[in-house]
Structure formats: structure tokens, C-alpha cells
Design a protein around this motif. Sequence first.
Motif, PDB file in Angstrom:
ATOM      1  N   GLU A  57      64.502 -49.678   0.534  1.00 13.45           N
ATOM      2  CA  GLU A  57      64.812 -49.533   1.952  1.00 13.45           C
ATOM      3  C   GLU A  57      65.870 -48.465   2.204  1.00 13.45           C
ATOM      4  O   GLU A  57      65.830 -47.767   3.209  1.00 13.45           O
ATOM      5  CB  GLU A  57      65.265 -50.873   2.520  1.00 13.45           C
ATOM      6  N   HIS A  58      66.830 -48.333   1.272  1.00 14.81           N
ATOM      7  CA  HIS A  58      67.921 -47.383   1.497  1.00 14.81           C
ATOM      8  C   HIS A  58      67.770 -46.112   0.654  1.00 14.81           C
ATOM      9  O   HIS A  58      67.581 -45.023   1.185  1.00 14.81           O
ATOM     10  CB  HIS A  58      69.261 -48.060   1.199  1.00 14.81           C
ATOM     11  N   SER A  59      67.828 -46.263  -0.669  1.00 16.33           N
ATOM     12  CA  SER A  59      67.754 -45.084  -1.533  1.00 16.33           C
ATOM     13  C   SER A  59      66.324 -44.698  -1.870  1.00 16.33           C
ATOM     14  O   SER A  59      66.068 -43.605  -2.365  1.00 16.33           O
ATOM     15  CB  SER A  59      68.527 -45.347  -2.834  1.00 16.33           C
ATOM     16  N   GLY A  60      65.376 -45.608  -1.624  1.00 15.39           N
ATOM     17  CA  GLY A  60      63.975 -45.328  -1.940  1.00 15.39           C
ATOM     18  C   GLY A  60      63.627 -45.534  -3.395  1.00 15.39           C
ATOM     19  O   GLY A  60      62.535 -45.169  -3.840  1.00 15.39           O
ATOM     20  N   LEU A  61      64.531 -46.135  -4.173  1.00 17.08           N
ATOM     21  CA  LEU A  61      64.337 -46.265  -5.610  1.00 17.08           C
ATOM     22  C   LEU A  61      64.058 -47.713  -6.001  1.00 17.08           C
ATOM     23  O   LEU A  61      64.681 -48.645  -5.502  1.00 17.08           O
ATOM     24  CB  LEU A  61      65.575 -45.761  -6.350  1.00 17.08           C
ATOM     25  N   GLY A  62      63.112 -47.896  -6.907  1.00 11.21           N
ATOM     26  CA  GLY A  62      62.837 -49.205  -7.478  1.00 11.21           C
ATOM     27  C   GLY A  62      62.406 -49.048  -8.916  1.00 11.21           C
ATOM     28  O   GLY A  62      61.755 -48.066  -9.290  1.00 11.21           O
ATOM     29  N   THR A  63      62.785 -50.010  -9.762  1.00 12.01           N
ATOM     30  CA  THR A  63      62.395 -49.944 -11.171  1.00 12.01           C
ATOM     31  C   THR A  63      62.197 -51.342 -11.717  1.00 12.01           C
ATOM     32  O   THR A  63      62.804 -52.310 -11.234  1.00 12.01           O
ATOM     33  CB  THR A  63      63.443 -49.180 -12.004  1.00 12.01           C
ATOM     34  N   HIS A  64      61.315 -51.454 -12.694  1.00 14.34           N
ATOM     35  CA  HIS A  64      60.989 -52.732 -13.316  1.00 14.34           C
ATOM     36  C   HIS A  64      60.957 -52.527 -14.822  1.00 14.34           C
ATOM     37  O   HIS A  64      60.320 -51.597 -15.331  1.00 14.34           O
ATOM     38  CB  HIS A  64      59.635 -53.231 -12.803  1.00 14.34           C
ATOM     39  N   PHE A  65      61.660 -53.404 -15.558  1.00 12.67           N
ATOM     40  CA  PHE A  65      61.723 -53.318 -17.015  1.00 12.67           C
ATOM     41  C   PHE A  65      61.272 -54.655 -17.588  1.00 12.67           C
ATOM     42  O   PHE A  65      61.601 -55.722 -17.062  1.00 12.67           O
ATOM     43  CB  PHE A  65      63.158 -53.007 -17.460  1.00 12.67           C
ATOM     44  N   GLY A  66      60.498 -54.615 -18.681  1.00 12.72           N
ATOM     45  CA  GLY A  66      60.044 -55.851 -19.303  1.00 12.72           C
ATOM     46  C   GLY A  66      59.979 -55.724 -20.809  1.00 12.72           C
ATOM     47  O   GLY A  66      59.747 -54.642 -21.362  1.00 12.72           O
ATOM     48  N   ILE A  67      60.188 -56.854 -21.472  1.00 13.09           N
ATOM     49  CA  ILE A  67      60.089 -56.915 -22.932  1.00 13.09           C
ATOM     50  C   ILE A  67      59.557 -58.291 -23.302  1.00 13.09           C
ATOM     51  O   ILE A  67      59.933 -59.293 -22.674  1.00 13.09           O
ATOM     52  CB  ILE A  67      61.461 -56.638 -23.595  1.00 13.09           C
ATOM     53  N   SER A  68      58.653 -58.355 -24.278  1.00 16.57           N
ATOM     54  CA  SER A  68      58.084 -59.649 -24.662  1.00 16.57           C
ATOM     55  C   SER A  68      57.742 -59.660 -26.142  1.00 16.57           C
ATOM     56  O   SER A  68      57.481 -58.610 -26.749  1.00 16.57           O
ATOM     57  CB  SER A  68      56.824 -59.959 -23.847  1.00 16.57           C
ATOM     58  N   PHE A  69      57.730 -60.872 -26.698  1.00 21.21           N
ATOM     59  CA  PHE A  69      57.363 -61.063 -28.105  1.00 21.21           C
ATOM     60  C   PHE A  69      56.637 -62.386 -28.230  1.00 21.21           C
ATOM     61  O   PHE A  69      57.007 -63.382 -27.596  1.00 21.21           O
ATOM     62  CB  PHE A  69      58.593 -61.050 -29.018  1.00 21.21           C
ATOM     63  N   VAL A  70      55.584 -62.407 -29.066  1.00 21.99           N
ATOM     64  CA  VAL A  70      54.840 -63.644 -29.293  1.00 21.99           C
ATOM     65  C   VAL A  70      54.452 -63.726 -30.763  1.00 21.99           C
ATOM     66  O   VAL A  70      54.122 -62.719 -31.394  1.00 21.99           O
ATOM     67  CB  VAL A  70      53.587 -63.728 -28.392  1.00 21.99           C
ATOM     68  N   LYS A  71      54.520 -64.949 -31.282  1.00 23.34           N
ATOM     69  CA  LYS A  71      54.085 -65.243 -32.651  1.00 23.34           C
ATOM     70  C   LYS A  71      53.160 -66.448 -32.572  1.00 23.34           C
ATOM     71  O   LYS A  71      53.528 -67.491 -32.024  1.00 23.34           O
ATOM     72  CB  LYS A  71      55.302 -65.554 -33.528  1.00 23.34           C
ATOM     73  N   ASP A  72      51.939 -66.301 -33.105  1.00 21.51           N
ATOM     74  CA  ASP A  72      50.947 -67.366 -32.998  1.00 21.51           C
ATOM     75  C   ASP A  72      50.261 -67.559 -34.349  1.00 21.51           C
ATOM     76  O   ASP A  72      49.793 -66.590 -34.955  1.00 21.51           O
ATOM     77  CB  ASP A  72      49.913 -67.013 -31.921  1.00 21.51           C
ATOM     78  N   GLU A  73      50.196 -68.817 -34.812  1.00 18.75           N
ATOM     79  CA  GLU A  73      49.537 -69.154 -36.065  1.00 18.75           C
ATOM     80  C   GLU A  73      48.518 -70.251 -35.828  1.00 18.75           C
ATOM     81  O   GLU A  73      48.822 -71.248 -35.155  1.00 18.75           O
ATOM     82  CB  GLU A  73      50.548 -69.621 -37.116  1.00 18.75           C
ATOM     83  N   ARG A  74      47.304 -70.100 -36.376  1.00 17.13           N
ATOM     84  CA  ARG A  74      46.238 -71.090 -36.220  1.00 17.13           C
ATOM     85  C   ARG A  74      45.551 -71.296 -37.567  1.00 17.13           C
ATOM     86  O   ARG A  74      45.334 -70.348 -38.334  1.00 17.13           O
ATOM     87  CB  ARG A  74      45.194 -70.635 -35.195  1.00 17.13           C
ATOM     88  N   PHE A  75      45.179 -72.575 -37.825  1.00 16.23           N
ATOM     89  CA  PHE A  75      44.441 -72.914 -39.042  1.00 16.23           C
ATOM     90  C   PHE A  75      43.304 -73.858 -38.671  1.00 16.23           C
ATOM     91  O   PHE A  75      43.495 -74.824 -37.933  1.00 16.23           O
ATOM     92  CB  PHE A  75      45.347 -73.581 -40.079  1.00 16.23           C
ATOM     93  N   GLY A  76      42.109 -73.538 -39.168  1.00 12.84           N
ATOM     94  CA  GLY A  76      40.947 -74.366 -38.887  1.00 12.84           C
ATOM     95  C   GLY A  76      40.044 -74.436 -40.094  1.00 12.84           C
ATOM     96  O   GLY A  76      40.428 -74.120 -41.220  1.00 12.84           O
ATOM     97  N   GLY A  77      38.798 -74.843 -39.848  1.00  8.63           N
ATOM     98  CA  GLY A  77      37.840 -74.967 -40.943  1.00  8.63           C
ATOM     99  C   GLY A  77      37.554 -76.413 -41.259  1.00  8.63           C
ATOM    100  O   GLY A  77      37.588 -77.288 -40.372  1.00  8.63           O
ATOM    101  N   GLN A  78      37.280 -76.701 -42.519  1.00 13.86           N
ATOM    102  CA  GLN A  78      36.963 -78.062 -42.925  1.00 13.86           C
ATOM    103  C   GLN A  78      38.208 -78.944 -42.858  1.00 13.86           C
ATOM    104  O   GLN A  78      39.334 -78.488 -43.058  1.00 13.86           O
ATOM    105  CB  GLN A  78      36.384 -78.071 -44.342  1.00 13.86           C
ATOM    106  N   THR A  79      37.980 -80.213 -42.574  1.00 11.89           N
ATOM    107  CA  THR A  79      39.106 -81.157 -42.483  1.00 11.89           C
ATOM    108  C   THR A  79      39.833 -81.276 -43.818  1.00 11.89           C
ATOM    109  O   THR A  79      41.020 -81.614 -43.864  1.00 11.89           O
ATOM    110  CB  THR A  79      38.607 -82.530 -42.038  1.00 11.89           C
ATOM    111  N   ALA A  80      39.134 -80.991 -44.909  1.00 11.59           N
ATOM    112  CA  ALA A  80      39.741 -81.115 -46.235  1.00 11.59           C
ATOM    113  C   ALA A  80      40.607 -79.908 -46.591  1.00 11.59           C
ATOM    114  O   ALA A  80      41.342 -79.936 -47.584  1.00 11.59           O
ATOM    115  CB  ALA A  80      38.651 -81.286 -47.288  1.00 11.59           C
TER     116      ALA A  80
END
Length: 888
Positions: free
Chosen positions: A447-470
Motif C-alpha cells: 500500500e505504501h512502498s509497493g514492496l512485498g516478499t515471501h520466504f519459505g523453507i521446508s524439510f521432510v523425512k519419510d520412511e515406509r516399510f511394507g511387503g510380507q508380514t514376515a
Amino acid sequence: MKTLLKSLCLFSLIFTSFLYAQTVTKSTFLVKGECAMCKERIENTAKKTGAKTANWNANTQQLEVEFDATKTSADQILKKIADVGHDNEKFAAADVVYGNLPSCCHYDRAPSFLKKEISSKPVKNDHQFFVRGNCSSCKARIEKAAASAGADSATWDAETQIVTLNFNPEKTSADLILKKIADVGHDNEMYTSKDDTYKNLPGCCLYDRELPLGVKSDLVHHDEAPAPKKDFSQHADHFDKSIEEVRLIKLADATALSKKETGLTFNIGTKELLKAACCNLSESFETNATVDVSFTNAVTGTKQLKMLGLDQKYTSLTKELLPSIRGLAAPYGLNLIPGRWIGGIQLTKGGSTVVNGYESITGQINTELLKVNEKPETAINFFADANGRLESNITTTSQLNEHWSQSLLLHGNATLGKIDSNNDGFLDQPTGNQINAAYLLNYNDLEHSGLGTHFGISFVKDERFGGQTAFDKKIDRSQQNAYGVGIDLSRFEIWNKTGYIFKGKPYQSIGWMNQFTTHQQDSFFGNRNYWGNQNTFYSNLVFESIIGNTNNKFKTGASFLYDQYDEDYLTQNYKRTETVPGLFFEYTLTGLKYTLVAGARTDFHNLAGTQFTPRLNFKYDVLPKTILRLSAGKGFRTANIFAESQQYFGSNRQIEILGNGGKIYDLQPEIAWNYGASVQQEFKLFNRKATLVADFFRTDFQNQVLTDLDISPQKIVFYNLEGESFANSFQTQLDFVPAKNLEMRLAYKYYDVKADFLGGKREIPFMAKNRGFFNASYATDKTDKGAFWNIDATLQLIGKQKLPNLNANPSEYRLPEYSKSYTTLNAQISRNFNKNIRAYIGGENLLGYTQNRPIIDTENPFGNYFDAGMIYAPVMGANVYFGLDFKF
């Protein structure tokens, strides 16, 4: 003499200025409008009618004018403004003129700014007050109550929500009259009626008690985003000056089809996302008819989106308008965006804008993360289901100062239950856990200076195990005989978007977006190993302005995409680096009833060669409530055959590539044209707003990387298209409100998707030709404490699907040519105890339909016929979940 002349000149100047000051009038009026085009039209009309200056503000809806009272008048100015289509406090525009305004200028005509003409003789005992109501029955009840309390006359206007009272102060008072009106069930600016009295009103009279005074109840049916701040103080003689502002909040629909967008764009809000469990992005479309959600295989538990009859890879998936789920992230990326982080989703069918890149073929789905809205908020969510899935989310948004705000988003989940409901010796879903965190920082001084900025940072760690029940993940694979699946993902993203609006030129801006992403997957499927790493840098510079006036807008700029891929499949390594500088230009022409967006981009791909991508979108307002849209556009992409085919890795099929000299897996890039047409019609059904949309899209591939499962049950063969490949998609959808607080959505979809494979033209497998959809949502009225119930249910009918040809297998390991049709039912009941506490319980696949024998040859998982990728229906039966939400 000179002194006398100077005195006379000075006196003449002062006297002339005095006379001019007596005739120049400064006034402020309420004038309805919506956008920059409205501002230009209103101000120009005022000046043409004699105003010296004119300044209209879209936020306050106020027009400030200076005019010479000897040459024109306020009535003349406001009459002319109404003549060009803008309601104001003295005159209303003709319906035909309003209807002919461009769609972006269609403001809400209710509540009206119109004031009744007042007699030239002042009437001291004539007063106006806000009184809530809906219909003619309300009008009769309010006026009768006023008369019984001593009013000489009373006139209530449903449009303005104002009652005009004439009474003798010696016999009664406004206080007594408004008390009597509240006693018969109508809230007003002095008194609130009792709950029992309000609830006993006829159904047609039950106005929305949550809306600000003076706002009609039927505004809750409008479909656009919240309206800007507007000043209603001039409506009431007894307006409380201690209140700084009265805000008109237009309640957005859960899913709103934008009337202003040139493309067929659906805005999905948090209200829609709360209708289902919505634990991640892949589950955010369970109540949406446009996107099809399906499981990919029986061992990884992942879901895939399909749109316009084609796989997810042909849809551009962005986050904050930056490339997100693409490349190596394609098979599991939807699971890495938690549902409670999502502030909104914009879904566009067909070719999207060239500004956002070249990869969109069937459409674009953009996800916006949570940011500060009206006030700072911290929310905590807990979720658990009967299959041992646990989740927790913590989100907090806060305003640091006038210009800076921040969001902290945390997520964790774990799947602990080892479920084998069909007793085939394989887990129905993998076990594992995920840790996810993101931080957003925003600066806004547009509205005043006409300036806008957006900064973002993200991290994800995902582990999955499947297959036979044994299978035991703690034991080295070389020391056990059980079939196992392990998927270890890590992803890091950092991005920035900065924009500047030129001072004095609200139509001209420049923005620069940058993002760096690294994504890594380390996985095994039985004896099959896959490891992949992708590093991506993306930059986009966009300049926006006009040509002459705001009817002619353009966007132009340059982009750069850098992708570095490193993949190991079995013992073979595949490396490549893609660099893609690009240029684009997009022109928007806005007429009285139409909007045309024409764009083109040229990208200089180091491996795929120079690619030209044109796109065109056209919207025509046939009538104020009838909209026709047309679109056509081209898109291209490079296939990532290993990442995009991992649903078939849970098998012993051997991969074979029939190359043709291309530089990416020895294959050529994919190129396709998409054409679409749609009609949007609003009308009244059950005396409430309803919307009917019918659309048809066709996608024609010039080149495509086909995944052939029919050559042999023991092979997956990749090769470029030679011949024809197309996808026809037809959908019709009806959204309506049959009763108060009850919303319904009906949809039907038909797909015809075929391609010329090596063995001839065939239907694409796992794509149902016919799909039906029904969703109903009911909410009870809020109590004094803000408590209410929500009930949601979604029923889907999925028609038969073409299945891969396994006839070369022994008879016990074959599939029929087509699957059976089936139906799924999801439902949820939630209770809002107040504005801060919500509990919900729901179920998925409540009808319990599951695919018979989802895995082929479970007894010999390392044998030639084992295949867990032939999935066309749910693998898991009915599941029940429970959750709690807390806000602070």
C-alpha cells in the motif's frame, strides 16, 4: 493610485475566491464497484458530469468529489454514475446496464446503498435502524411489532435491512420499539432476540445470526472470496461512532467456481478440506468431483491423482505457484504436503497460463500454505484411525509487526498397525513415519512502498516399510526369505518470491521467484533396488503492465529451470542434466462481456530442443449468470520412466526400453495439445442459488512415452508413440442447496482414453469410462457459544476398467478383460464446541468393497508371476478415524 489599484486587485481576488469557495462543494458518497475498471469508469463519469476532482476507493466504496454547485449537482453526478452501471446511495443502475458490465465489475448489489428520499422539511421523529430479517413475513412481523409499541408508522426494507420509524417521543421511544421487535424474533442494533423465539420463526424467516447487522442472510451463498472492507456507517442515524469500522464478510463456499477467471478454475478452501480426514494433499480431493484419486499398488499404500482421464504426471502440481511435485517426487510427493498446512487450493482444468511454465497439459493444481489471515492463530490437531495410523499437526501464524508476519508448520505421523485384512500374507499398508517442518516469512507494504516478499523453507523425512508380514526391517535382507519393500525419502526446499508495484501505477508490477529443491529416494522392492537424487533450481521473472488502459493487460518475462538427475536402477546408472531457459508473453483483452487471454512461450531445452508453447483461454458472459469458456493450448514434458512407474515395481516384471535416439532414456519428450469448452449456469433451485457446469476436454498427443503392460506379463516396455493417442473427458456437475444449511453436489464423468500401442489401438488400463459422484454436507445452526454439528458424506460409483492382458500366465494368475464396477462411501461427523475446539469422527470405504486378490501369486513373491501392481479398487476395507482440533 498604485496602492489603490493594488488594493482593488487584491480585494477582487479575495472576493472572487470567496465566491468560488461558496459554490465549490466537497462531498463523499457511497458508490458500489469492484475493481480498477470500476474506478476508472466511476471517476471519468463524475468528471464528465462536471466534477472538478473525483476519487473512488474500492476498499471503502466511497467516492470523494469536488464540484461547482452552480454548474452541476450531486444528484446529476450520481445519476450519471448509475447510468453507466454503478449503484449508489441515491440511484440504482438499470439491471440491463449492470448485466452488461465486464464480469470482473459485477459487485454484490445486496445490501443496497440506496437511501430513501427524505422530505425537504426535516422530520425530527423519523429514525432508521438495522433490523435483521429475510422475507415478506419478516416485514409484516417487524412493522406490526413496531406499531404495537407505539410507532405511528414503520417501514422495513428487506434489501437494506433498515426499518424507518415515525413516532412521537412523548408517547414511546426507539428503545421500546426495538425491544418489542426483538421480542418477536428479530435481532437489531439495540437488542438480540431470545434463542427460543428465533428458532420458532418460520423456516423462511431464519436469517443468519452470525452475519454483521445490515447484511442479508442469502449472502452466504455467494461464491467469491471475502469482500474488501466497506463503510456502512452512513446507513444508520444511530451508528455507534466508537466502532472504527463495520466489515462486510462474504462467506466463501467450500469449493467455489470462479466467475472471474478466464479458465475453468475451482477455489478449494479450508471448509472443503475439513469435510474429510485430509491428512495429506492426496486426500484433499476425496470430496471433489474434478479429480480422481486411486491407489497405485498393493504394497506402497500411495495414492495418485488423475485429471481429464490422464495420469497425475500430465497435471502441473505447484506449491505457492512454484514447481513442486514433479520429477522424482511424482510417486510419493502428494504424501509430503500435510493437509492441515494447506490454506487453499486452486484447481484449473485444461491449459493454464504460460507464465507458470510449459509442463501443464491437463491442468494445474496450486497449493497455498497457511499464512496470517484476520488474526494470529495457533492450531493443534491430533488424528488416529483403526488401522494404527497416528498424526499430529501444529501450525502457528503470527503478525510480527505492521508489515512482517510468519508461519511455523510442524507435522509428524506414524503408521504402527500391521494390517492384513485379506490374509494373503502381505501388509495392506506399509508401516513407517514422517517428520515434516516448514517456516514462512512474509513482508507486505504494497500500500505504501509497493514492496512485498515471501520466504519459505521446508524439510521432510519419510520412511515406509511394507511387503510380507514376515518381513523384518531390522534384519539384513540377505538373511531373510520374506519379500520386503522399503522407501526412504528426504526432501529440502527453500524459496523466495518478491514483488514490487510501481508507485502511482497499481496496474504495473514486477515479480521475481526463485526456488531450490533437493529430493532423494533410497528404496527396494524385493530384490529390486532403486536410488534417485534430483537437484532443481527454478527462477521466474515476471513484468506486468497495460497497453493504453486496463482493458489491455500483458505479462512478459523470462524463466530458467535446472534439473540434475542421478538414478540407479538395479546395477545400471542413469544421469542427465536438463537446463531450460525460456521467454514468455501473455496478453489479456477485457471487453464488456468477454475476456481473452492469449499467451506463448519459447523454451530452449538442452536435451529436448527448442519448444514453442502457445495457449489461449476465452470467457464470454452470455448472460449475467451464463458463462461460456473455450481453451486451447500445448504442453510438453520429459518423462521420468522409473519414478513415474514405481506402482509396477512391486512385481517381477523386467523393464525394457525401446529407444529411438532421444536424449532422455533414449526416448523423445512428450508433447500434447489440449482443447476444452465449458458452460457455467447459475439459477434458482428450491429458491436458492444453484450452479450447473458442463465441460468437455480433449487431449491429443503428438508424442508420448507409452508404458506397455500387455506385451508380456513379465515385462514393462517403454517406447515412444507411433500413431494416435487421445483422451476425451466429459463432466457435468450440479451444486445446489435444497434446504437451509444443506449443500449437495452431483456429478457424472465420462472418459474415452485410447492409444496406438505396438499391438494395436487399445484403451489405457485402469481408467473407468463412467464415474458418478454425490456429496452432501449439512450443518446445524450455531448456538450462543458458537457450537454446531457438521455431517458430510461422499458416495462414488466407479465403472468397469480395462485391465492389462495377463493371458500368457497360467489360468490361476490371469485377470478378466475388465474389472467390476464398485461403489465407495466416505462420511464424517464433526462437532464444533466453540470457535476453538472441534472433534470429528469419520469412516472411509464404509461399504467395505475391496479388490479380490489384489496381489497375484502371493505364495511365490520372487517367482515369475508375482505382481502387486494390478490395482483397480481399494485394498483395505472399511476404516474409522477420530480427530481433535484446538485453536488458540
